[in-house]
Design a protein around this motif. Structure first.
Motif, PDB file in Angstrom:
ATOM      1  N   TYR A 121       0.804  -1.220   0.000  1.00 57.30           N
ATOM      2  CA  TYR A 121       0.000   0.000   0.000  1.00 57.30           C
ATOM      3  C   TYR A 121       0.841   1.276   0.000  1.00 57.30           C
ATOM      4  N   ASN A 122       2.146   1.151  -0.106  1.00 54.04           N
ATOM      5  CA  ASN A 122       3.022   2.319  -0.123  1.00 54.04           C
ATOM      6  C   ASN A 122       3.275   2.786  -1.551  1.00 54.04           C
ATOM      7  N   ASP A 123       3.679   4.025  -1.658  1.00 54.69           N
ATOM      8  CA  ASP A 123       4.009   4.592  -2.959  1.00 54.69           C
ATOM      9  C   ASP A 123       5.479   4.299  -3.254  1.00 54.69           C
ATOM     10  N   ILE A 124       5.706   3.269  -4.028  1.00 53.54           N
ATOM     11  CA  ILE A 124       7.063   2.823  -4.351  1.00 53.54           C
ATOM     12  C   ILE A 124       7.361   3.247  -5.783  1.00 53.54           C
ATOM     13  N   PRO A 125       8.555   3.786  -6.049  1.00 56.47           N
ATOM     14  CA  PRO A 125       8.894   4.147  -7.432  1.00 56.47           C
ATOM     15  C   PRO A 125       8.761   2.934  -8.362  1.00 56.47           C
ATOM     16  N   LYS A 126       8.331   3.179  -9.582  1.00 58.65           N
ATOM     17  CA  LYS A 126       8.030   2.119 -10.532  1.00 58.65           C
ATOM     18  C   LYS A 126       9.183   1.120 -10.731  1.00 58.65           C
ATOM     19  N   PRO A 127      10.450   1.565 -10.835  1.00 59.61           N
ATOM     20  CA  PRO A 127      11.526   0.579 -11.035  1.00 59.61           C
ATOM     21  C   PRO A 127      11.698  -0.402  -9.866  1.00 59.61           C
ATOM     22  N   PHE A 128      11.222  -0.017  -8.692  1.00 55.84           N
ATOM     23  CA  PHE A 128      11.394  -0.860  -7.512  1.00 55.84           C
ATOM     24  C   PHE A 128      10.188  -1.729  -7.200  1.00 55.84           C
ATOM     25  N   LYS A 129       9.101  -1.593  -7.934  1.00 56.37           N
ATOM     26  CA  LYS A 129       7.894  -2.377  -7.650  1.00 56.37           C
ATOM     27  C   LYS A 129       8.123  -3.853  -7.971  1.00 56.37           C
ATOM     28  N   GLY A 130       7.395  -4.696  -7.273  1.00 56.78           N
ATOM     29  CA  GLY A 130       7.444  -6.138  -7.538  1.00 56.78           C
ATOM     30  C   GLY A 130       8.651  -6.814  -6.928  1.00 56.78           C
ATOM     31  N   THR A 131       9.328  -7.580  -7.742  1.00 55.67           N
ATOM     32  CA  THR A 131      10.445  -8.406  -7.279  1.00 55.67           C
ATOM     33  C   THR A 131      11.585  -7.578  -6.709  1.00 55.67           C
ATOM     34  N   ALA A 132      11.850  -6.418  -7.299  1.00 62.39           N
ATOM     35  CA  ALA A 132      12.986  -5.604  -6.850  1.00 62.39           C
ATOM     36  C   ALA A 132      12.844  -5.212  -5.380  1.00 62.39           C
ATOM     37  N   ILE A 133      11.686  -4.722  -4.981  1.00 62.29           N
ATOM     38  CA  ILE A 133      11.502  -4.284  -3.595  1.00 62.29           C
ATOM     39  C   ILE A 133      11.513  -5.480  -2.642  1.00 62.29           C
ATOM     40  N   VAL A 134      11.041  -6.627  -3.107  1.00 61.19           N
ATOM     41  CA  VAL A 134      11.064  -7.835  -2.279  1.00 61.19           C
ATOM     42  C   VAL A 134      12.513  -8.264  -2.018  1.00 61.19           C
ATOM     43  N   LEU A 135      13.346  -8.221  -3.058  1.00 63.92           N
ATOM     44  CA  LEU A 135      14.754  -8.597  -2.883  1.00 63.92           C
ATOM     45  C   LEU A 135      15.499  -7.588  -2.014  1.00 63.92           C
ATOM     46  N   ILE A 136      15.183  -6.319  -2.152  1.00 61.22           N
ATOM     47  CA  ILE A 136      15.803  -5.303  -1.297  1.00 61.22           C
ATOM     48  C   ILE A 136      15.388  -5.522   0.154  1.00 61.22           C
ATOM     49  N   THR A 137      14.119  -5.840   0.358  1.00 62.13           N
ATOM     50  CA  THR A 137      13.621  -6.113   1.709  1.00 62.13           C
ATOM     51  C   THR A 137      14.331  -7.330   2.310  1.00 62.13           C
ATOM     52  N   ALA A 138      14.454  -8.388   1.513  1.00 61.62           N
ATOM     53  CA  ALA A 138      15.160  -9.588   1.980  1.00 61.62           C
ATOM     54  C   ALA A 138      16.612  -9.268   2.322  1.00 61.62           C
ATOM     55  N   CYS A 139      17.228  -8.425   1.522  1.00 57.22           N
ATOM     56  CA  CYS A 139      18.612  -8.015   1.780  1.00 57.22           C
ATOM     57  C   CYS A 139      18.720  -7.273   3.104  1.00 57.22           C
ATOM     58  N   LEU A 140      17.810  -6.339   3.335  1.00 56.88           N
ATOM     59  CA  LEU A 140      17.841  -5.579   4.590  1.00 56.88           C
ATOM     60  C   LEU A 140      17.549  -6.466   5.804  1.00 56.88           C
ATOM     61  N   MET A 141      16.634  -7.422   5.628  1.00 58.74           N
ATOM     62  CA  MET A 141      16.373  -8.367   6.717  1.00 58.74           C
ATOM     63  C   MET A 141      17.620  -9.199   7.013  1.00 58.74           C
ATOM     64  N   SER A 142      18.306  -9.614   5.965  1.00 59.17           N
ATOM     65  CA  SER A 142      19.519 -10.408   6.130  1.00 59.17           C
ATOM     66  C   SER A 142      20.590  -9.607   6.863  1.00 59.17           C
ATOM     67  N   ILE A 143      20.737  -8.354   6.490  1.00 60.69           N
ATOM     68  CA  ILE A 143      21.709  -7.493   7.168  1.00 60.69           C
ATOM     69  C   ILE A 143      21.355  -7.353   8.651  1.00 60.69           C
ATOM     70  N   ALA A 144      20.058  -7.194   8.926  1.00 60.12           N
ATOM     71  CA  ALA A 144      19.622  -7.073  10.320  1.00 60.12           C
ATOM     72  C   ALA A 144      19.947  -8.342  11.107  1.00 60.12           C
TER      73      ALA A 144
END
Length: 191
Positions: free
Chosen positions: A160-183
């Motif tokens: 439900y957030n306003d995410i820039p078009k290049p980051f929608k879908g798989t890209a934002i999911v992988l970035i989220t997974a990356c940040l979770m991994s770092i945490a």
């Protein structure tokens, strides 16, 4: 008791199977679209890994190792895991049809989920006793459950957030997974 607690914390949080070892990524990314489905998959994985850890440990310690047939461990472990997944699939199909439908193709994929086989092989490699193997398996599965439910919760909020078009879908999911991994990597010095 201290050893079992260290194994449990180490397997669930410090060496999280998904976020630190990067095993089981397929169901982690595929089933984490909503929390109910993610929790169902996590529960199925807890059951399969817990039972698989017990059964594979018993087979290895009482059959394969005494008969000097260690080279068969991977094949035997895969067969045990496949049988357990079939049992879980039949159970869910009969008792929880909506969850069975929502898991779809990812339920049979537990058979080839490298996290399940990875736990069985880790138990053998680290020469865990039967009790230690079960604790390691359950804690690893709980770590998978934690990771997939957190990811599902984040994905529900991101939708439900306003995410820039290049980051929608798989890209934002992988970035989220990356940040979770770092945490989760922040726990690496804990044990």
């Amino acid at each position: 008791m201290k050893t079992l607690l260290l194994i449990a914390i180490g397997s669930a949080i410090v060496n999280n199977v998904v976020l630190s070892q990067f095993l089981g990524i397929c169901p982690f990314l595929g089933v984490s679209k909503n929390t109910k489905t993610a929790a169902g998959m996590g529960g199925a994985v807890i059951f399969v890994i817990g039972i698989a850890s017990l059964v594979t440990s018993l087979i290895y310690q009482f059959i394969l190792h005494p008969l000097d047939m260690d080279f068969l461990e991977t094949i035997v472990f895969i067969l045990v895991i496949a049988a357990l997944v079939q049992f879980v699939e039949m159970f869910l199909k009969k008792s929880m049809p909506p969850l069975y439908q929502s898991l779809g193709v990812y339920l049979p994929l537990i058979t080839t989920n490298c996290a399940v086989l990875g736990v069985a092989l880790t138990n053998v490699t680290k020469e865990y006793s039967i009790l230690e193997s079960v604790v390691n398996g359950l804690a690893t599965a709980v770590g998978f459950f934690i990771a997939i439910v957190i990811m599902a919760g984040i994905r529900e909020k991101i939708e439900y957030n306003d995410i820039p078009k290049p980051f929608k879908g798989t890209a934002i999911v992988l970035i989220t997974a990356c940040l979770m991994s770092i945490a989760f990597m922040g726990f690496s010095g804990m044990i």
